[in-house]
Write a protein that holds these residues in place. Structure first.
Motif, PDB file in Angstrom:
ATOM      1  N   THR A  29      -7.232 -25.797   0.759  1.00 12.55           N
ATOM      2  CA  THR A  29      -6.425 -25.113   0.013  1.00 12.55           C
ATOM      3  C   THR A  29      -6.321 -23.584   0.325  1.00 12.55           C
ATOM      4  N   ASP A  30      -7.715 -23.034   0.231  1.00 14.53           N
ATOM      5  CA  ASP A  30      -7.998 -21.671   0.808  1.00 14.53           C
ATOM      6  C   ASP A  30      -7.086 -21.282   2.193  1.00 14.53           C
ATOM      7  N   ILE A  31      -7.245 -22.272   3.239  1.00 17.28           N
ATOM      8  CA  ILE A  31      -6.847 -21.870   4.472  1.00 17.28           C
ATOM      9  C   ILE A  31      -5.360 -22.007   4.413  1.00 17.28           C
ATOM     10  N   VAL A  32      -4.853 -23.227   3.691  1.00 15.39           N
ATOM     11  CA  VAL A  32      -3.270 -23.284   3.571  1.00 15.39           C
ATOM     12  C   VAL A  32      -2.644 -22.178   3.039  1.00 15.39           C
ATOM     13  N   ASN A  33      -3.146 -21.672   1.678  1.00 14.58           N
ATOM     14  CA  ASN A  33      -2.638 -20.678   1.026  1.00 14.58           C
ATOM     15  C   ASN A  33      -2.473 -19.280   1.769  1.00 14.58           C
ATOM     16  N   PHE A  34      -3.897 -19.251   2.622  1.00  8.20           N
ATOM     17  CA  PHE A  34      -3.923 -17.907   3.214  1.00  8.20           C
ATOM     18  C   PHE A  34      -2.984 -17.641   4.319  1.00  8.20           C
ATOM     19  N   VAL A  35      -2.887 -18.905   5.359  1.00 11.06           N
ATOM     20  CA  VAL A  35      -2.233 -18.603   6.350  1.00 11.06           C
ATOM     21  C   VAL A  35      -0.585 -18.662   6.066  1.00 11.06           C
ATOM     22  N   SER A  36      -0.304 -19.238   5.027  1.00  9.94           N
ATOM     23  CA  SER A  36       1.038 -19.246   4.291  1.00  9.94           C
ATOM     24  C   SER A  36       1.609 -17.846   3.830  1.00  9.94           C
ATOM     25  N   VAL A  37       0.682 -17.343   3.201  1.00 17.43           N
ATOM     26  CA  VAL A  37       0.772 -15.837   2.601  1.00 17.43           C
ATOM     27  C   VAL A  37       0.824 -14.868   3.825  1.00 17.43           C
ATOM     28  N   ALA A  38      -0.152 -14.842   4.604  1.00 19.64           N
ATOM     29  CA  ALA A  38      -0.308 -13.917   5.377  1.00 19.64           C
ATOM     30  C   ALA A  38       0.815 -14.142   6.844  1.00 19.64           C
ATOM     31  N   GLY A  39       1.576 -15.462   6.823  1.00 22.51           N
ATOM     32  CA  GLY A  39       2.497 -15.604   7.765  1.00 22.51           C
ATOM     33  C   GLY A  39       1.557 -15.855   9.061  1.00 22.51           C
ATOM     34  N   MET A  40       0.292 -16.430   9.167  1.00 21.69           N
ATOM     35  CA  MET A  40      -0.292 -16.604  10.181  1.00 21.69           C
ATOM     36  C   MET A  40      -0.043 -18.416  10.520  1.00 21.69           C
TER      37      MET A  40
END
Length: 153
Positions: A29-40
Motif C-alpha cells: 500500500t505504501d508503494i502503490v500510494n506513493f508512486v500514484s500520488v508522485a506520478g512515478m
C-alpha cells in the motif's frame, strides 16, 4: 504543562548525540500510494510482469524517495515535532534497495550544531543511516535543519 511529544531544541542536540527511531515496515500500500500520488508510474513500480522479466532487484522495490519520506517522518516525529523550523538541504546516498516487506529504522548522529544568525534559533545537521531488518545500511543522508531554541522567559 509539558507538551507531550515535543521535539528537541537545537541547544539540546550537541555534536555526538545519537538517536534511534522506531521501525517501519514498507507495505505494498505504501508503494502503490506513493508512486500514484508522485506520478512515478515507472514500469519497475507498477508492472509485475516487467519487474519479473527485467528487474535487477528481487521483490517489489520501494522508490528511494518513498524511503526518504518515511524516514523523515520517523525522525521528525521523534526529534523535531514543534521545534523543527525548516529543512535547508542534504546529501543523500542510496546503498541498497528497499523492498516491500522490509522494516527500516533510522539511526542518527548530530554532526553539526551552531547558533543561527536570527536570535534563538540554531542549525543542526545529522548523519542519518537507514537500516533494514538485517542490519544493512540502505541509505545515508545528512539533513541540515533550522531548529527553534528554548523559550526565553
Amino acid at each position: 504543562m509539558k507538551l507531550v511529544g515535543q521535539g528537541y531544541y537545537w541547544t539540546d542536540l550537541p555534536v555526538g548525540a545519537r538517536f534511534r527511531t522506531f521501525g517501519r515496515t514498507i507495505t505494498e500500500t505504501d508503494i502503490v500510494n506513493f508512486v500514484s500520488v508522485a506520478g512515478m508510474l515507472e514500469s519497475l513500480f507498477v508492472d509485475a510482469e516487467f519487474r519479473a522479466a527485467h528487474s535487477a532487484i528481487p521483490g517489489r522495490p520501494a522508490p528511494a524517495a518513498l524511503v526518504l519520506s518515511l524516514c523523515e517522518g520517523l525522525v521528525l516525529n521523534a526529534t523535531g515535532q514543534g521545534t523543527g523550523l525548516a529543512f535547508l538541504g542534504m546529501e543523500l546516498t542510496v546503498k541498497a534497495p528497499v523492498v516491500q516487506g522490509d522494516t527500516i529504522h533510522v539511526e542518527l548522529e548530530v554532526i553539526e550544531q551552531r547558533a543561527a544568525s536570527k536570535h534563538g534559533r540554531g542549525l543542526v545537521r545529522t548523519r542519518n543511516e537507514v537500516i533494514n531488518q538485517r542490519g544493512e545500511v540502505v541509505m545515508v543522508y545528512t539533513p541540515l535543519r533550522l531548529m527553534a531554541g528554548p523559550p526565553v522567559d
